[in-house]
Design a protein around this motif. Structure first.
Motif, PDB file in Angstrom:
ATOM      1  N   TRP A 204     -18.245  25.226 -39.532  1.00  0.00           N
ATOM      2  CA  TRP A 204     -17.686  25.931 -40.706  1.00  0.00           C
ATOM      3  C   TRP A 204     -17.667  25.068 -42.057  1.00  0.00           C
ATOM      4  CZ3 TRP A 204     -11.900  27.978 -40.700  1.00  0.00           C
ATOM      5  CH2 TRP A 204     -11.629  28.644 -41.648  1.00  0.00           C
ATOM      6  N   VAL A 270     -21.150  34.114 -41.466  1.00  0.00           N
ATOM      7  CA  VAL A 270     -20.419  34.920 -42.395  1.00  0.00           C
ATOM      8  C   VAL A 270     -21.313  35.814 -43.569  1.00  0.00           C
ATOM      9  CG1 VAL A 270     -18.521  34.886 -43.989  1.00  0.00           C
ATOM     10  CG2 VAL A 270     -18.521  33.521 -41.927  1.00  0.00           C
ATOM     11  N   LEU A 321     -18.675  40.063 -44.629  1.00  0.00           N
ATOM     12  CA  LEU A 321     -18.075  39.059 -44.255  1.00  0.00           C
ATOM     13  C   LEU A 321     -17.797  39.119 -42.566  1.00  0.00           C
ATOM     14  CD1 LEU A 321     -15.439  38.670 -46.825  1.00  0.00           C
ATOM     15  CD2 LEU A 321     -17.461  37.419 -46.801  1.00  0.00           C
ATOM     16  N   THR A 323     -16.615  37.943 -39.404  1.00  0.00           N
ATOM     17  CA  THR A 323     -15.808  36.680 -39.411  1.00  0.00           C
ATOM     18  C   THR A 323     -15.471  36.390 -37.883  1.00  0.00           C
ATOM     19  OG1 THR A 323     -14.046  38.021 -39.963  1.00  0.00           O
ATOM     20  CG2 THR A 323     -14.887  36.469 -41.532  1.00  0.00           C
ATOM     21  N   ASP A 324     -15.716  37.406 -37.071  1.00  0.00           N
ATOM     22  CA  ASP A 324     -15.739  37.463 -35.362  1.00  0.00           C
ATOM     23  C   ASP A 324     -16.715  38.144 -34.655  1.00  0.00           C
ATOM     24  OD1 ASP A 324     -14.755  36.438 -33.126  1.00  0.00           O
ATOM     25  OD2 ASP A 324     -12.828  38.039 -33.058  1.00  0.00           O
ATOM     26  N   TRP A 339     -14.995  42.013 -41.681  1.00  0.00           N
ATOM     27  CA  TRP A 339     -13.803  42.150 -42.340  1.00  0.00           C
ATOM     28  C   TRP A 339     -13.928  42.336 -43.884  1.00  0.00           C
ATOM     29  CZ3 TRP A 339     -11.348  38.181 -45.565  1.00  0.00           C
ATOM     30  CH2 TRP A 339      -9.982  38.220 -45.647  1.00  0.00           C
ATOM     31  N   GLN A 385     -10.779  41.872 -37.910  1.00  0.00           N
ATOM     32  CA  GLN A 385     -11.260  40.690 -38.000  1.00  0.00           C
ATOM     33  C   GLN A 385     -11.424  40.002 -36.674  1.00  0.00           C
ATOM     34  OE1 GLN A 385      -9.733  36.724 -38.045  1.00  0.00           O
ATOM     35  NE2 GLN A 385     -11.994  36.756 -38.149  1.00  0.00           N
ATOM     36  N   LEU A 402      -7.602  37.092 -41.652  1.00  0.00           N
ATOM     37  CA  LEU A 402      -8.657  36.033 -41.317  1.00  0.00           C
ATOM     38  C   LEU A 402      -7.958  34.529 -41.275  1.00  0.00           C
ATOM     39  CD1 LEU A 402     -11.382  35.158 -41.320  1.00  0.00           C
ATOM     40  CD2 LEU A 402     -11.724  35.291 -43.730  1.00  0.00           C
ATOM     41  N   TRP A 406      -7.628  32.336 -47.363  1.00  0.00           N
ATOM     42  CA  TRP A 406      -8.734  33.323 -47.696  1.00  0.00           C
ATOM     43  C   TRP A 406      -8.487  34.639 -47.795  1.00  0.00           C
ATOM     44  CZ3 TRP A 406     -14.274  31.668 -45.858  1.00  0.00           C
ATOM     45  CH2 TRP A 406     -14.444  30.339 -46.011  1.00  0.00           C
TER      46      TRP A 406
END
Length: 467
Positions: A204, A270, A321, A323-324, A339, A385, A402, A406
């Motif tokens: 990240w 992402v 996005l 994100t998971d 997300w 998320q 998130l 952010w």
């Protein structure tokens, strides 16, 4: 005292885990973005026969301000049964809960009263820093020989980030996991193929790259993480690095196959700086090396700039996005959280090379603000998320925040707090929101909500050594 028989929530195989009794409680990270009150661990009743189903039935405040609890995990799980690193007499009793901003780690005991867990140990930031050389702990995995904690930053330095090892029972920081990291510098997630002595890590950014929100200059210059690292798990040595391409920014969640015979897995990316799309990539073993290829792409949704938050106005679109992601214990369905657009997507990945979309649910989203069926009058902020899947694969839980800074960029009018449960058709796929299950708003006492863990384990907590 050690157990004299293995914990009944340790499962030799994915099949045993899927056949085990359903969870009755879920634990949720709840954090105070202004740091004006302590973060907490909220406990949800997820027993569908209970009179308090869908309600917050337990609450444990942390003793400090400003931790920002984020990801957390169990001290021990099914990997304790693996013959190469057996620890069958530890038990799934403690939740190990890091603060991503404070670098503290809380150990919370759930055994005596699972709905009222209590803090039994606090590791201060210096313990992680001086013993392992890391800060900003992020992800906790119970694994061979101890508790693995990935961290984004170094001790007093931006990096490198990496992995610290904690003892299963004393929770003392043993030290850094890596013996030879090669050129790995950025860190995020960690997981493994235990039976094949392979670990995988993703990237990240360092603390300064994330703690105040997305830094546009860094994003557009492709400075966030975009590589996967493969490691010899026993020798703790980086044996291969695969670059996905600089435009594929923020390679985050790792979800390896639960079948211990398989050496493949998925990673979510992402955003692409070329077109704002998000993607999911598959890694596979090919001879002595790993190959990584994109198998899912989710496009951005065009939008009028006037309808967008300032962070997105220059682009005229809403990025998904991703994100998971989460993979069901039977390795059949992959769940992907978009997300930004407010969508949870379900893919049949029986053939992992060719995912096939089988379901989708909209909740929240930067533009749509899609309400939950339980509260059709309430326009939702945030979106699906964090994703958690029950062991039998028929229940999916999502939460909507998130990361504090952010959240504020993409939902500047407030992200709120909500958790939803979706029911899965195990035969054909498909997702249906449970109208009885929607804790939100004041239920979480002014906190935002992030990761969810299920009592007895879930799809992203355990790894198995027997097929």
């Amino acid at each position: 005292m050690p157990r004299f028989t293995p914990d009944p929530t340790f499962y030799p195989s994915p099949r045993d885990a899927a056949a085990a009794p359903a969870e009755k409680l879920a634990y949720v990270a709840a954090f105070a973005r202004p740091a004006d009150k302590p973060d907490a661990l909220a406990v949800l009743d997820v027993d569908q026969t209970s009179g308090s189903y869908g309600e917050v039935v337990g609450w444990t405040d942390l003793p400090n301000l400003g931790d920002e609890v984020h990801h957390f995990g169990w001290n021990a799980c099914s990997s304790a049964l693996c013959p190469t690193a057996a620890h069958p007499h530890v038990e799934r009793r403690y939740l190990v809960v890091p603060g991503i901003r404070s670098s503290r780690i809380y150990v919370i005991d759930t055994r005596d009263d699972p709905a009222s867990p209590r803090i039994v140990k606090v590791l201060e930031a210096d313990e992680l820093g001086k013993r392992a050389g890391y800060s900003r702990p992020h992800t906790v995995h119970c694994g061979p020989e101890g508790i693995y904690v990935s961290a984004l930053g170094g001790h007093g330095e931006e990096g490198p980030g990496g992995v610290a090892i904690l003892d299963h029972t004393t929770f003392e920081v043993r030290g850094p996991w890596e013996a030879d990291r090669g050129d790995q510098y950025l860190a995020y997630d960690l997981w493994w193929h235990i039976g094949h002595d392979v670990a995988v890590t993703s990237e990240w950014g360092t603390p300064s790259m994330i703690e105040n929100g997305v830094v546009p200059e860094l994003l557009l210059a492709n400075k966030y993480g975009h590589r996967l690292h493969f490691w010899d798990l026993r020798k703790r040595r980086n044996i291969q690095t695969v670059d996905l391409g600089a435009q594929y920014q923020m390679a985050l969640e790792l979800r390896p196959a639960h079948d211990p015979r398989k050496q493949y897995g998925f990673v979510g990316v992402v955003v692409s700086t070329e077109d704002l799309s998000a993607s999911v990539w598959l890694w596979t073993r090919e001879g002595s090396q790993f190959a990584v290829r994109k198998v899912i792409e989710i496009p951005a949704e065009p939008a009028d700039a006037a309808d967008l938050p300032p962070a997105l106005q220059p682009f005229g679109a809403v990025p998904p996005l991703v994100t998971d992601i989460d993979l069901s214990v039977d390795d059949r369905f992959l769940y992907v959280s978009a997300w930004g657009t407010g969508e949870l997507l379900q893919y049949d990945v029986t053939d992992p090379e060719h995912p096939r979309q089988t379901g989708s649910v909209r909740l929240g989203g930067v533009l749509r603000r899609t309400p939950h069926p339980a509260a059709p009058e309430l326009a939702l902020s945030g979106g699906p998320q964090m994703v958690e899947v029950s062991r039998d694969g028929t229940r999916v839980y999502v939460s909507n925040s998130l990361y504090g800074a952010w959240d504020d960029q993409f939902y500047p009018d407030g992200v709120g707090a909500w958790v939803a449960k979706l029911d899965v058709d195990p035969r054909t796929g498909g997702l249906t929101p449970d109208e009885r299950f929607f804790p939100h708003g004041a239920d979480f006492r002014g906190r935002r909500v992030h990761q969810i863990r299920l009592q007895g384990g879930d799809a992203s907590s355990d790894s198995y050594c027997f097929p």
